[in-house]
Design a protein around this motif. Structure first.
Motif, PDB file in Angstrom:
ATOM      1  N   GLN A  53       0.830  -1.215   0.000  1.00 43.82           N
ATOM      2  CA  GLN A  53       0.000   0.000   0.000  1.00 43.82           C
ATOM      3  C   GLN A  53       0.859   1.257   0.000  1.00 43.82           C
ATOM      4  O   GLN A  53       0.584   2.205  -0.743  1.00 43.82           O
ATOM      5  CB  GLN A  53      -0.921   0.021   1.219  1.00 43.82           C
ATOM      6  CG  GLN A  53      -2.020  -0.999   1.173  1.00 43.82           C
ATOM      7  CD  GLN A  53      -2.854  -0.976   2.448  1.00 43.82           C
ATOM      8  OE1 GLN A  53      -2.531  -0.291   3.410  1.00 43.82           O
ATOM      9  NE2 GLN A  53      -3.928  -1.739   2.445  1.00 43.82           N
ATOM     10  N   ALA A  56       2.544   1.638  -3.391  1.00 48.73           N
ATOM     11  CA  ALA A  56       1.574   2.121  -4.381  1.00 48.73           C
ATOM     12  C   ALA A  56       1.292   3.611  -4.178  1.00 48.73           C
ATOM     13  O   ALA A  56       1.200   4.365  -5.150  1.00 48.73           O
ATOM     14  CB  ALA A  56       0.283   1.319  -4.293  1.00 48.73           C
ATOM     15  N   GLN A  60       2.060   6.570  -6.855  1.00 45.85           N
ATOM     16  CA  GLN A  60       1.012   7.492  -7.290  1.00 45.85           C
ATOM     17  C   GLN A  60       1.464   8.937  -7.096  1.00 45.85           C
ATOM     18  O   GLN A  60       1.282   9.778  -7.978  1.00 45.85           O
ATOM     19  CB  GLN A  60      -0.284   7.220  -6.525  1.00 45.85           C
ATOM     20  CG  GLN A  60      -1.432   8.121  -6.908  1.00 45.85           C
ATOM     21  CD  GLN A  60      -1.876   7.935  -8.340  1.00 45.85           C
ATOM     22  OE1 GLN A  60      -1.764   6.857  -8.896  1.00 45.85           O
ATOM     23  NE2 GLN A  60      -2.366   8.990  -8.950  1.00 45.85           N
ATOM     24  N   GLU A 115      -0.620   3.879 -15.233  1.00 44.80           N
ATOM     25  CA  GLU A 115      -1.550   4.129 -14.130  1.00 44.80           C
ATOM     26  C   GLU A 115      -2.753   3.199 -14.213  1.00 44.80           C
ATOM     27  O   GLU A 115      -3.194   2.628 -13.209  1.00 44.80           O
ATOM     28  CB  GLU A 115      -1.998   5.590 -14.155  1.00 44.80           C
ATOM     29  CG  GLU A 115      -2.670   6.035 -12.894  1.00 44.80           C
ATOM     30  CD  GLU A 115      -2.846   7.537 -12.835  1.00 44.80           C
ATOM     31  OE1 GLU A 115      -3.869   7.961 -12.265  1.00 44.80           O
ATOM     32  OE2 GLU A 115      -1.978   8.267 -13.338  1.00 44.80           O
ATOM     33  N   GLN A 116      -3.292   3.018 -15.419  1.00 45.79           N
ATOM     34  CA  GLN A 116      -4.436   2.119 -15.603  1.00 45.79           C
ATOM     35  C   GLN A 116      -4.049   0.680 -15.268  1.00 45.79           C
ATOM     36  O   GLN A 116      -4.817  -0.055 -14.659  1.00 45.79           O
ATOM     37  CB  GLN A 116      -4.967   2.203 -17.042  1.00 45.79           C
ATOM     38  CG  GLN A 116      -6.244   1.428 -17.259  1.00 45.79           C
ATOM     39  CD  GLN A 116      -7.382   1.907 -16.362  1.00 45.79           C
ATOM     40  OE1 GLN A 116      -7.602   3.104 -16.221  1.00 45.79           O
ATOM     41  NE2 GLN A 116      -8.100   0.989 -15.773  1.00 45.79           N
ATOM     42  N   VAL A 118      -1.779  -0.298 -13.116  1.00 49.36           N
ATOM     43  CA  VAL A 118      -1.674  -0.407 -11.650  1.00 49.36           C
ATOM     44  C   VAL A 118      -3.069  -0.561 -11.034  1.00 49.36           C
ATOM     45  O   VAL A 118      -3.285  -1.393 -10.151  1.00 49.36           O
ATOM     46  CB  VAL A 118      -0.935   0.818 -11.073  1.00 49.36           C
ATOM     47  CG1 VAL A 118      -1.056   0.878  -9.565  1.00 49.36           C
ATOM     48  CG2 VAL A 118       0.523   0.792 -11.480  1.00 49.36           C
ATOM     49  N   LYS A 119      -4.026   0.232 -11.517  1.00 50.28           N
ATOM     50  CA  LYS A 119      -5.402   0.141 -11.006  1.00 50.28           C
ATOM     51  C   LYS A 119      -6.003  -1.228 -11.312  1.00 50.28           C
ATOM     52  O   LYS A 119      -6.666  -1.831 -10.461  1.00 50.28           O
ATOM     53  CB  LYS A 119      -6.270   1.239 -11.622  1.00 50.28           C
ATOM     54  CG  LYS A 119      -5.989   2.613 -11.088  1.00 50.28           C
ATOM     55  CD  LYS A 119      -6.849   3.650 -11.771  1.00 50.28           C
ATOM     56  CE  LYS A 119      -6.507   5.051 -11.304  1.00 50.28           C
ATOM     57  NZ  LYS A 119      -7.248   6.077 -12.042  1.00 50.28           N
ATOM     58  N   ASP A 120      -5.790  -1.723 -12.541  1.00 50.70           N
ATOM     59  CA  ASP A 120      -6.316  -3.032 -12.921  1.00 50.70           C
ATOM     60  C   ASP A 120      -5.722  -4.142 -12.062  1.00 50.70           C
ATOM     61  O   ASP A 120      -6.426  -5.060 -11.631  1.00 50.70           O
ATOM     62  CB  ASP A 120      -6.024  -3.328 -14.399  1.00 50.70           C
ATOM     63  CG  ASP A 120      -6.807  -2.428 -15.344  1.00 50.70           C
ATOM     64  OD1 ASP A 120      -7.757  -1.757 -14.883  1.00 50.70           O
ATOM     65  OD2 ASP A 120      -6.453  -2.398 -16.546  1.00 50.70           O
ATOM     66  N   SER A 122      -4.513  -3.930  -8.962  1.00 50.27           N
ATOM     67  CA  SER A 122      -5.044  -3.907  -7.588  1.00 50.27           C
ATOM     68  C   SER A 122      -6.490  -4.402  -7.564  1.00 50.27           C
ATOM     69  O   SER A 122      -6.905  -5.075  -6.617  1.00 50.27           O
ATOM     70  CB  SER A 122      -4.927  -2.519  -6.972  1.00 50.27           C
ATOM     71  OG  SER A 122      -5.712  -1.595  -7.676  1.00 50.27           O
ATOM     72  N   ALA A 123      -7.259  -4.106  -8.611  1.00 53.10           N
ATOM     73  CA  ALA A 123      -8.637  -4.613  -8.689  1.00 53.10           C
ATOM     74  C   ALA A 123      -8.633  -6.131  -8.822  1.00 53.10           C
ATOM     75  O   ALA A 123      -9.450  -6.824  -8.199  1.00 53.10           O
ATOM     76  CB  ALA A 123      -9.368  -3.975  -9.862  1.00 53.10           C
TER      77      ALA A 123
END
Length: 167
Positions: A53, A56, A60, A115-116, A118-120, A122-123
């Motif tokens: 966390q 990340a 960010q 960035e996308q 990284v989001k994908d 974590s999802a």
């Protein structure tokens, strides 16, 4: 009275083994809260650990700061590069971070694609944990239907461990 355990105890998953040296300063964390590479460095050199966390959050912040510093380069052909991410656009050098740009044409991903990604990721990790919990709940239900006390205890223990990791 002799008791035997069905599976060996894995102490590396116990709470209280690791502490984060990042912003959160959380204590008593399990090994899976840290990257494999960070744990290897910690065990080898004793370097401080940062949880996923905090890493990340740092990434960010770094991306946001880079976007603020972003200076529009001249749009000559030498500084433009095709993004190898989902967007596949031809973008100026300023649209890439230093690490991605140095990978070369055809391998670099722009800031938006990174960035996308990284989001994908974590999802996907959150979804994977939810799937494990739902599978453990199904296992508990199956064990209760069988009536075998040992299976019920094992299944409920597994479910409790997964739910504790989520917290």
């Amino acid at each position: 009275i002799e008791t035997t355990m069905s599976t060996p105890v894995v102490t590396s998953k116990w709470a209280g083994t690791f502490a984060c040296s990042g912003m959160c300063q959380r204590k008593q964390l399990m090994g899976e809260e840290f990257s494999k590479k960070a744990l290897e460095r910690y065990r080898k050199d004793g370097k401080p650990l940062k949880c996923k966390q905090c890493v990340a959050a740092d990434e960010q912040t770094e991306r946001e700061n880079a976007a603020k510093r972003k200076v529009v380069d001249d749009n000559s052909d030498e500084t433009r590069r095709r993004c190898a991410g989902k967007c596949e656009r031809v973008l100026p050098k300023a649209s890439f971070n230093r690490n991605q740009y140095s990978k070369g044409d055809g391998k670099s991903r722009c800031r938006d694609c990174v960035e996308q990604s990284v989001k994908d990721e974590s999802a996907n990790q959150a979804k994977s944990k939810e799937e494990k919990i739902s599978a453990a709940r199904k296992k508990v239900d199956d064990a209760k239907r069988s009536g075998n006390a040992q299976q019920i205890l094992a299944a409920e223990s597994e479910l409790a461990a997964l739910e504790a990791e989520k917290v």
